[in-house]
Design a protein around this motif. Structure first.
Motif, PDB file in Angstrom:
ATOM      1  N   THR A 150       0.868  -1.175   0.000  1.00 41.77           N
ATOM      2  CA  THR A 150       0.000   0.000   0.000  1.00 41.77           C
ATOM      3  C   THR A 150       0.910   1.232   0.000  1.00 41.77           C
ATOM      4  OG1 THR A 150      -0.074   0.105   2.412  1.00 41.77           O
ATOM      5  CG2 THR A 150      -1.761  -1.237   1.312  1.00 41.77           C
ATOM      6  N   PRO A 151       0.393   2.390  -0.444  1.00 41.87           N
ATOM      7  CA  PRO A 151       1.254   3.601  -0.432  1.00 41.87           C
ATOM      8  C   PRO A 151       1.808   3.906   0.959  1.00 41.87           C
ATOM      9  CG  PRO A 151      -0.706   3.967  -1.753  1.00 41.87           C
ATOM     10  CD  PRO A 151      -0.897   2.638  -1.092  1.00 41.87           C
ATOM     11  N   GLY A 152       0.989   3.680   1.993  1.00 37.97           N
ATOM     12  CA  GLY A 152       1.455   3.956   3.348  1.00 37.97           C
ATOM     13  C   GLY A 152       2.562   3.007   3.773  1.00 37.97           C
ATOM     14  N   SER A 153       2.443   1.689   3.444  1.00 42.22           N
ATOM     15  CA  SER A 153       3.476   0.733   3.842  1.00 42.22           C
ATOM     16  C   SER A 153       4.768   0.978   3.087  1.00 42.22           C
ATOM     17  CB  SER A 153       2.978  -0.696   3.600  1.00 42.22           C
ATOM     18  OG  SER A 153       2.715  -0.911   2.210  1.00 42.22           O
ATOM     19  N   VAL A 154       4.690   1.377   1.798  1.00 43.10           N
ATOM     20  CA  VAL A 154       5.915   1.675   1.028  1.00 43.10           C
ATOM     21  C   VAL A 154       6.617   2.887   1.628  1.00 43.10           C
ATOM     22  CG1 VAL A 154       6.779   2.404  -1.222  1.00 43.10           C
ATOM     23  CG2 VAL A 154       5.003   0.630  -1.076  1.00 43.10           C
ATOM     24  N   GLU A 155       5.850   3.896   1.978  1.00 46.28           N
ATOM     25  CA  GLU A 155       6.443   5.105   2.571  1.00 46.28           C
ATOM     26  C   GLU A 155       7.098   4.784   3.914  1.00 46.28           C
ATOM     27  OE1 GLU A 155       5.038   9.563   4.077  1.00 46.28           O
ATOM     28  OE2 GLU A 155       3.628   8.218   3.039  1.00 46.28           O
ATOM     29  N   LEU A 156       6.464   3.921   4.720  1.00 46.56           N
ATOM     30  CA  LEU A 156       7.020   3.557   6.030  1.00 46.56           C
ATOM     31  C   LEU A 156       8.331   2.800   5.871  1.00 46.56           C
ATOM     32  CD1 LEU A 156       5.089   2.236   9.073  1.00 46.56           C
ATOM     33  CD2 LEU A 156       7.066   0.964   8.277  1.00 46.56           C
ATOM     34  N   LEU A 157       8.375   1.866   4.910  1.00 43.15           N
ATOM     35  CA  LEU A 157       9.579   1.052   4.728  1.00 43.15           C
ATOM     36  C   LEU A 157      10.729   1.854   4.118  1.00 43.15           C
ATOM     37  CD1 LEU A 157       7.941  -2.283   3.490  1.00 43.15           C
ATOM     38  CD2 LEU A 157       8.979  -1.850   5.716  1.00 43.15           C
ATOM     39  N   LEU A 158      10.400   2.941   3.435  1.00 44.20           N
ATOM     40  CA  LEU A 158      11.463   3.776   2.872  1.00 44.20           C
ATOM     41  C   LEU A 158      12.155   4.609   3.957  1.00 44.20           C
ATOM     42  CD1 LEU A 158       9.807   4.964  -0.472  1.00 44.20           C
ATOM     43  CD2 LEU A 158      11.758   3.424  -0.194  1.00 44.20           C
ATOM     44  N   ASP A 159      11.498   4.744   5.117  1.00 47.50           N
ATOM     45  CA  ASP A 159      12.088   5.508   6.221  1.00 47.50           C
ATOM     46  C   ASP A 159      12.884   4.544   7.093  1.00 47.50           C
ATOM     47  OD1 ASP A 159      12.732   7.003   8.417  1.00 47.50           O
ATOM     48  OD2 ASP A 159      10.723   7.888   8.640  1.00 47.50           O
ATOM     49  N   PRO A 160      14.241   4.607   7.111  1.00 46.57           N
ATOM     50  CA  PRO A 160      15.053   3.631   7.858  1.00 46.57           C
ATOM     51  C   PRO A 160      14.721   3.608   9.348  1.00 46.57           C
ATOM     52  CG  PRO A 160      16.421   4.892   6.347  1.00 46.57           C
ATOM     53  CD  PRO A 160      15.089   5.567   6.355  1.00 46.57           C
ATOM     54  N   GLU A 161      14.461   4.757   9.951  1.00 54.21           N
ATOM     55  CA  GLU A 161      14.209   4.789  11.387  1.00 54.21           C
ATOM     56  C   GLU A 161      12.879   4.103  11.725  1.00 54.21           C
ATOM     57  OE1 GLU A 161      13.636   8.028  15.037  1.00 54.21           O
ATOM     58  OE2 GLU A 161      14.182   8.695  13.013  1.00 54.21           O
ATOM     59  N   ARG A 162      11.853   4.480  11.004  1.00 56.10           N
ATOM     60  CA  ARG A 162      10.547   3.866  11.266  1.00 56.10           C
ATOM     61  C   ARG A 162      10.582   2.365  10.953  1.00 56.10           C
ATOM     62  NH1 ARG A 162       6.093   7.045   8.142  1.00 56.10           N
ATOM     63  NH2 ARG A 162       4.722   5.790   9.511  1.00 56.10           N
ATOM     64  N   ARG A 163      11.315   2.007   9.882  1.00 54.44           N
ATOM     65  CA  ARG A 163      11.414   0.592   9.524  1.00 54.44           C
ATOM     66  C   ARG A 163      12.099  -0.195  10.623  1.00 54.44           C
ATOM     67  NH1 ARG A 163      14.228   0.968   4.861  1.00 54.44           N
ATOM     68  NH2 ARG A 163      16.223   0.513   5.854  1.00 54.44           N
ATOM     69  N   ALA A 164      13.177   0.372  11.205  1.00 53.42           N
ATOM     70  CA  ALA A 164      13.918  -0.324  12.263  1.00 53.42           C
ATOM     71  C   ALA A 164      13.056  -0.484  13.512  1.00 53.42           C
ATOM     72  CB  ALA A 164      15.203   0.436  12.585  1.00 53.42           C
ATOM     73  N   ARG A 165      12.291   0.546  13.842  1.00 52.50           N
ATOM     74  CA  ARG A 165      11.431   0.456  15.017  1.00 52.50           C
ATOM     75  C   ARG A 165      10.320  -0.594  14.813  1.00 52.50           C
ATOM     76  NH1 ARG A 165       9.601   6.282  16.971  1.00 52.50           N
ATOM     77  NH2 ARG A 165       8.852   4.973  18.710  1.00 52.50           N
ATOM     78  N   LEU A 166       9.784  -0.678  13.580  1.00 51.63           N
ATOM     79  CA  LEU A 166       8.769  -1.704  13.275  1.00 51.63           C
ATOM     80  C   LEU A 166       9.362  -3.096  13.388  1.00 51.63           C
ATOM     81  CD1 LEU A 166       6.022  -2.682  12.246  1.00 51.63           C
ATOM     82  CD2 LEU A 166       6.841  -2.266   9.904  1.00 51.63           C
ATOM     83  N   GLN A 167      10.579  -3.250  12.864  1.00 50.55           N
ATOM     84  CA  GLN A 167      11.214  -4.576  12.914  1.00 50.55           C
ATOM     85  C   GLN A 167      11.496  -4.983  14.355  1.00 50.55           C
ATOM     86  OE1 GLN A 167      14.860  -4.816  10.690  1.00 50.55           O
ATOM     87  NE2 GLN A 167      15.215  -6.983  11.210  1.00 50.55           N
ATOM     88  N   GLU A 168      11.964  -4.016  15.171  1.00 48.16           N
ATOM     89  CA  GLU A 168      12.295  -4.328  16.556  1.00 48.16           C
ATOM     90  C   GLU A 168      11.039  -4.678  17.358  1.00 48.16           C
ATOM     91  OE1 GLU A 168      14.412  -2.215  20.461  1.00 48.16           O
ATOM     92  OE2 GLU A 168      14.294  -1.164  18.535  1.00 48.16           O
ATOM     93  N   ALA A 169       9.945  -3.936  17.151  1.00 48.65           N
ATOM     94  CA  ALA A 169       8.706  -4.205  17.892  1.00 48.65           C
ATOM     95  C   ALA A 169       8.111  -5.559  17.494  1.00 48.65           C
ATOM     96  CB  ALA A 169       7.694  -3.091  17.643  1.00 48.65           C
ATOM     97  N   THR A 170       8.153  -5.884  16.215  1.00 47.57           N
ATOM     98  CA  THR A 170       7.593  -7.159  15.747  1.00 47.57           C
ATOM     99  C   THR A 170       8.403  -8.326  16.271  1.00 47.57           C
ATOM    100  OG1 THR A 170       6.779  -6.055  13.740  1.00 47.57           O
ATOM    101  CG2 THR A 170       6.901  -8.470  13.717  1.00 47.57           C
TER     102      THR A 170
END
Length: 757
Positions: A150-170
């Protein structure tokens, strides 16, 4: 019928002849004749005994629920009362449902899920080779992992900081929650309070079902660990990743669960009660209830087993008693046949078929007992339907009552239920044959028999205070038995008719079809004879119906009685054109031989067409032993001084032996004479019928028939009535005027002139 015959019979009653030696062979033959039937009787009785070997059974075996015991029933030894199969099965299923399901703990599930999630984020972080747009690499990684972009998920994954926080929480949610125990699917929580977990830390343990995390709960708990600032796009992407890479840490072990439930079923106690030696089962003048009925049944089963195992010295007397009981009951049927249905008694084929039917019913009843099938499946109605169709409803009713009495004396069926059901449903089957005269009415068999089964089930159910579901269960089995018995009986009837050589109404209806090859040949080659047989058939049917004889058999016999004339039709007057008679060129003896040969030729054609014996009797007996008087008189006139042998001008016979063939002889003669009667008015026809019938009686042609004087009088009235209808006067139409003769021939005729008084 003749006065001389009556006087001879009276003289025989007044003075018996002196004993002679000549009848000895006849008595010896009768001894063999009856001996074969007695041997068949005891063979069937022994076969029934083999199906139901007797055991040591007390008089209380006949007690059923709702009855009152006439005396105390006390146990002679200790025995166990098994639970009702329905109750036992229900308790076993309740025990099986109480067993906690077994789950295997899989500690490697968390590592597998983490490996998949980390591989996904590594693929997203690695730029796509040769791609100018970074979002193209992210979208490619999403498509490769089968995670929707989705456009929102692509935008989130393009942001390294937000992506790292998502990976760590999951990853943290996976490491924290999966070891707690996450099942593969949602649990069926109804009736389950806990599950058994194998392979967990600390060994096997019982875990409350509420503490087992389902996949949906796991994803909701993981979503709660996400930082709020990551937004809903992060929660949606995490949910998709956990669905894509999910592996349960608790896997359902179906094999171990079923094994544990089977052990629980086996652990249920199958015994309802233990009865001690000397304990009272039911007291005198006490009503047998559900509890007492179960104890009595268990006591009789235990008594039967001990009678076979411990009382071997009584086996021979009990066997003899059982065979004598069976032979006595079946002997009633044998005596009934000997004194009331002697032709059937003399026919060994028919007796053998009756024995096979009785043995079939007993064998099927034994099989139903062994397989614990409902008593409604005992095929009494099948046997009765066959007997009633072949030999009449009265004999079918007798067979039903005999079978009811026979089954009621066997050990598994002692009591009222089986004899009552067999008698009522068997009687319904016997009466249903009279109600359904055509194959299109076969459904009447099923309806009448099914209603009888329903009546028995309701009557016994109310008498025994059984619940409504049990009564409906018996009704359903009764309907199934009615359908099965009717279908099987109808299917086997043609084969059984052929074996027993019995002519049924169904067979006669088939033979009455004038399109059958033999009757079509008669119509083609001897048309005058064919029309003569049609007229005779109408006369015979009316007369037979009036005296209570078999009108259908009479009609069919009339159709075929002159079938032999097709061999030489031109030698019979009804087939000759005017002025041409081939007998004018023959000697009287030759003419008589040709005329007489139509009987033998008819029997030959009947054998080729496989006509039943009852129909062939009409061919053989319709002329009796009458003289061919026309040619006999011509022979005497041609040679007054010669020795004319009367036997050369006499039919070979025999004389009519049944009411139907006797009626045919009379109808055949009066129909032929009516053709040459001038002015066939009703009065002259009646005089002609009277004259011909009187001549037949005077010549002794009816002496062997069972016609009574009353029957003869009724037959004469019917013949005169039907002939008057055949030869009634036509009304005179007025002559058309000359001018009208040239008009259209298709114009309707003028009104008829009134008849004159």
């Amino acid at each position: 019928m003749s006065p001389e015959r009556a006087r001879a019979a009276g003289a025989g009653r007044r003075a018996a002849p002196a004993p002679r030696q000549a009848p000895e062979p006849r008595r010896a033959l009768g001894f063999v004749h009856d001996g074969l039937r007695v041997l068949l009787l005891f063979s069937v009785a022994a076969a029934v005994y083999l199906f139901f070997p007797p055991a040591r059974v007390s008089e209380s075996a006949a007690l059923e629920r709702g009855m009152v015991s006439p005396a105390d029933v006390v146990a002679e030894f200790a025995f166990q009362v098994p639970k009702d199969p329905v109750v036992l099965r229900r308790e076993q299923e309740e025990a099986a449902r109480s067993v906690p399901p077994v789950y295997d703990y899989r500690p490697a599930a968390a590592d597998s899920v983490l490996a998949g999630i980390n591989a996904f984020f590594a693929a997203v972080a690695m730029p796509a080779p040769g791609a100018a747009d970074p979002s193209a690499g992210v979208q490619g990684a999403l498509r490769g992992s089968r995670v929707g972009a989705t456009p929102g998920s692509v935008e989130l994954l393009l942001d390294p900081e937000r992506r790292a926080r998502l990976q760590e929480a999951t990853a943290g949610a996976v490491r924290a929650l999966l070891p707690l125990g996450v099942a593969s699917t949602a649990l069926e929580r109804e009736g389950i309070s806990a599950v058994r977990v194998r392979g967990a830390v600390g060994g096997e343990r019982i875990v409350p079902v509420d503490s087992i995390v389902t996949p949906d709960q796991f994803r909701r708990l993981a979503s709660a660990r996400l930082p709020a600032e990551l937004g809903p796009d992060a929660a949606e992407l995490q949910r998709l990743l956990l669905i894509r890479y999910f592996q349960p840490s608790l896997a359902f072990n179906e094999r171990e669960t079923e094994a544990a439930r089977a052990r629980a079923r086996e652990a249920v106690e199958p015994v309802a009660a233990n009865v001690l030696r000397g304990e009272k089962i039911v007291g005198a003048r006490e009503q047998v209830g559900e509890r007492e009925e179960a104890r009595l049944r268990a006591y009789h089963d235990a008594l039967a087993e001990r009678g076979l195992d411990e009382r071997g010295e009584d086996t021979v007397p009990r066997a003899l008693g059982a065979i004598l009981f069976n032979a006595s009951v079946l002997g009633i049927l044998g005596l009934l046949l000997r004194f009331s249905r002697r032709p059937l008694y003399d026919d060994l084929r028919s007796l053998f078929l009756l024995g096979v039917l009785v043995t079939t019913v007993a064998g099927t009843a034994a099989l139903a007992t062994w397989a614990a099938l409902p008593q409604e499946l005992i095929p009494v109605t099948f046997a009765v339907l066959v007997v009633a169709t072949l030999w009449g409803g009265r004999l079918g009713l007798s067979v039903a009552l005999i079978l009811a009495l026979l089954l009621g004396g066997q050990t598994p069926f002692l009591g009222v239920s089986v004899p009552f059901t067999a008698a009522v449903t068997g009687a319904a089957a016997a009466f249903s044959v009279r109600a359904a005269q055509r194959r299109s009415q076969t459904w009447l068999f099923v309806v009448i028999i099914a209603l009888a089964y329903a009546l028995c089930a309701v009557s016994l159910g109310l008498l025994r205070s059984r619940p409504a579901p049990e009564i409906l269960h018996d009704v359903a089995w009764g309907v199934a038995s009615a359908v099965l018995s009717s279908v099987v009986a109808i299917g086997f009837l043609p084969l059984l008719e052929s074996f027993a050589r019995v002519t049924t109404d169904a067979m006669l209806l088939e033979l009455s079809d004038t399109n059958r090859p033999l009757l079509r040949r008669l119509q083609r080659d001897a048309n005058g004879t064919f029309h003569h047989t049609i007229n005779v058939a109408n006369l015979v049917e009316a007369a037979c119906h009036a005296i209570g004889a078999n009108a259908l058999l009479g009609r069919v016999g009339a159709y075929y009685h002159d079938i032999g004339k097709v061999a030489k039709p031109q030698y019979f007057i009804e087939n000759q054109p005017r002025g041409r008679n081939p007998h004018d060129k023959l000697k009287p003896a030759m003419s008589a031989a040709i005329v007489r040969s139509h009987v033998m030729e008819g029997l030959r054609l009947a054998d080729e067409a496989r006509l039943p014996p009852a129909v062939k009797a009409f061919i053989r007996e319709h002329h009796g032993t009458q003289k061919i008087s026309f040619f006999y008189d011509r022979a005497r006139q041609a040679d007054p001084d010669g020795a004319v042998n009367p036997q050369d001008f006499t039919y070979l016979g025999p004389r009519p032996r049944t009411r139907e063939t006797a009626v045919l002889m009379l109808a055949d003669s009066v129909e032929s004479a009516a053709h040459v009667l001038p002015d066939p008015s009703p009065e002259r026809l009646r005089e002609m019928v009277e004259r011909i019938v009187t001549a037949k009686i005077a010549s002794g042609q009816l002496d062997d028939s069972p016609l009574t004087l009353r029957d003869v009088q009724v037959v004469k009235e019917q013949l005169a009535r039907v002939l008057a209808g055949m030869y009634h006067h036509r009304i005179d139409y007025p002559a058309a005027p000359p001018a009208a003769a040239t008009e259209d021939a298709a114009a309707p005729p003028a009104e008829p002139a009134p008849t004159r008084a």
